[in-house]
Design an enzyme around this catalytic site. Structure first.
Site, PDB file in Angstrom:
ATOM      1  N   HIS A 195     -34.136  29.898  43.044  1.00 38.48           N
ATOM      2  CA  HIS A 195     -35.571  29.641  43.450  1.00 38.48           C
ATOM      3  C   HIS A 195     -35.192  30.010  45.124  1.00 38.48           C
ATOM      4  O   HIS A 195     -37.066  29.572  46.371  1.00 38.48           O
ATOM      5  CB  HIS A 195     -35.374  28.484  44.006  1.00 38.48           C
ATOM      6  CG  HIS A 195     -35.851  27.513  41.325  1.00 38.48           C
ATOM      7  ND1 HIS A 195     -34.523  27.550  41.239  1.00 38.48           N
ATOM      8  CD2 HIS A 195     -37.315  26.994  41.933  1.00 38.48           C
ATOM      9  CE1 HIS A 195     -35.306  26.951  39.998  1.00 38.48           C
ATOM     10  NE2 HIS A 195     -36.726  26.742  40.706  1.00 38.48           N
ATOM     11  N   ASP A 264     -40.624  34.004  34.959  1.00 38.63           N
ATOM     12  CA  ASP A 264     -39.967  32.470  35.979  1.00 38.63           C
ATOM     13  C   ASP A 264     -41.074  32.222  37.635  1.00 38.63           C
ATOM     14  O   ASP A 264     -41.978  33.430  37.444  1.00 38.63           O
ATOM     15  CB  ASP A 264     -39.165  32.291  36.625  1.00 38.63           C
ATOM     16  CG  ASP A 264     -37.950  31.086  36.518  1.00 38.63           C
ATOM     17  OD1 ASP A 264     -39.084  29.712  36.820  1.00 38.63           O
ATOM     18  OD2 ASP A 264     -37.132  30.768  36.665  1.00 38.63           O
TER      19      ASP A 264
END
Length: 507
Positions: A195, A264
């Protein structure tokens, strides 16, 4: 001029190919009742799916109305959500079942109980009209300092992870909900959260933890999610999400996966900072992804990804055959899962708490002769702020202790104090004459927790220590921060619960 108006008619793709390209997108959005006009236009043109987050959830009735509204616009629209349990999910306001995180389930190591927990989560999704669950996590928790997998994994042993994946996938499938094993080919061997930055796993092919993904494929998992992780021994230049060698040769040929491979979220910095979301969408689809997720609610980002894909199709940079193949898989997934089942059978509301209770571990003897020793305690709960992409947030140990022992006091600390020594002095004064409980969550990753805990133990060597992440020394360990995990730990601390449920670390 909006993105929807960017493409001149003379350069437009055939309608069927335009719809095909839209099938390959999954979009996040803002709102709980009103569907944004931009999203409506995307759905009209064939958008493959939407992903819901906490921002889209007010209560159960509202979520069901929202999913009905979305599906009325296009019956084959997939409506998905991250729903791992154990504090990783977005449906707490919609009465989500309380189940512990995966690691706690792995500690108990009862696949039947894991199936009951997965069934509760999937049954709840089906009742809300959500038919795609971006779970379970198939990663193996390998690196002690991994910042992102940890208690989201079922454990550190690939075979244990594999048997719990099978139980989860089969239970979810029985509810008519699509599961998604993630993050292929594994995120547990990294020291970085993708992230926030590029994550790297330096292991060669024969050392990767592929057994859980093979087990997921054998169990018939309909979706896999790729990892934004670079594996230099497999592809030195690109993360798995963008690598044809990993998504094609390894996933499709070696593992024989024929379902939908979804990326993702593209706004994660491992992709966005180096490639940009739009280029990431194009490269991922070219590499073998079938759908790409743009989870941020800013639909301009989704539109930029869409425009990049359409432009690459017009120029030939992205082959039509690749997008047709991807969209075909998405259509088959939608045929099987997009429409919710009818009446939803009840699920076991006690499965999660049973699992959490059985998972609690501590020093031999604590929780047996020691039951009740911390009644009226002052509880200091140290934990990092909830991860914005993962956690619903709001759970704390003090609240759960007070639910079973209203005489307890305490505080939650979610970040480094300006003066830890003064804070420790203040806590020691307030807790004088009462038992002191000091709880940490993965203190090895957060030095401020270690420092404050050490200061408190200097003042109160008698303090009872609790770990709400992975095990930490001799602390009582809940193996997760989901509400069920914290309630189970609270019961042990206060003596309210099943006598003898706590065993040593080797039990």
């Amino acid at each position: 001029m909006t993105h929807a108006e960017h493409v001149p008619l003379s350069a437009a793709l055939p309608v069927d190919l335009d719809e095909t390209a839209h099938r390959c997108l999954v979009a996040g959005f803002e709102g709980t009742t009103v569907v944004p006009d931009t999203l409506k236009r995307l759905v009209d043109r064939g958008l493959g799916g939407v992903i819901l987050f906490t921002r889209n959830v007010r209560d159960a009735e509202q979520v069901r109305r929202l999913t009905d509204t979305l599906r009325a616009m296009r019956p084959d629209l997939l409506v998905g959500i991250d729903n791992e349990g154990g504090g990783i999910g977005h449906l707490v306001a919609a009465d989500a079942p309380d189940v512990p995180g995966n690691f706690a389930l792995g500690v108990v190591d009862d696949p039947g109980l894991t199936a009951r927990c997965a069934d509760a989560l999937a049954g709840h999704l089906a009742a809300l009209g959500i038919t795609a669950s971006y779970a379970p996590v198939a990663d193996v928790q390998l690196q002690p300092d991994n910042p992102i997998v940890r208690t989201r994994a079922f454990g550190t042993d690939p075979e244990l992870v594999s048997r719990h994946l099978r139980a989860w996938i089969e239970a979810t499938e029985a509810r008519g909900v699509a599961s998604c094993a993630k993050h292929f080919p594994g995120h547990g061997g990294t020291l970085t959260d993708s992230h926030h930055d590029v994550a790297v796993d330096p292991r060669p092919y024969d050392e990767l933890d592929l057994a859980p993904f093979r087990a997921a494929v054998a169990a018939g998992v309909p979706m896999l999610m790729s990892a934004h992780v670079v594996f230099p021994e497999l592809d030195a230049n690109r993360p798995a999400t963008l690598s044809r060698r990993i998504l094609g040769d390894l996933l499709r040929v070696d593992l024989g996966f024929e379902g939908v491979l979804v990326s993702d979220a593209l706004e994660m910095k491992a992709i966005a900072d180096r490639y940009g979301e739009a280029a990431g969408a194009r490269i991922a689809l070219a590499a073998g992804a079938d759908q790409v997720i743009v989870a941020v609610p800013d639909l301009e980002v989704t539109l930029s990804c869409r425009d990049e894909v359409l432009g690459a199709l017009r120029s030939g940079l992205l082959p039509e055959e690749r997008v047709l193949e991807a969209a075909g898989r998405v259509r088959r997934l939608a045929e099987r899962y997009a429409t919710p089942a009818g009446a939803v059978a009840a699920w076991d509301p006690e499965a999660g708490l049973e699992a959490a209770r059985r998972a609690v571990r501590g020093q031999d003897g604590f929780g047996r002769d020691g039951f009740g020793q911390v009644r009226g305690a002052h509880v200091v709960d140290l934990f990092p702020p909830p991860h914005p992409a993962l956690n619903w947030g709001g759970e704390d140990l003090l609240s759960e202790v007070r639910a079973v022992d209203p005489t307890a006091t305490g505080t939650a600390v979610t970040g480094e104090a300006a003066d830890p020594s003064s804070l420790a002095d203040g806590i020691a004064r307030v807790a004088a004459g009462a038992p002191l409980v000091v709880a940490t969550c993965d203190a090895d990753l957060h030095p401020w927790q270690r420092h404050l805990r050490a200061a408190l133990l200097t003042r109160r060597p008698d303090a009872v220590q609790v770990a709400t992440g992975l095990p930490d020394g001799e602390a009582l360990c809940s193996y997760g921060r989901g509400r069920a995990n914290l309630r189970a730990a609270a019961e042990v601390l206060t003596g309210v619960g099943v006598v003898g449920q706590v065993r040593g670390q080797g039990g």
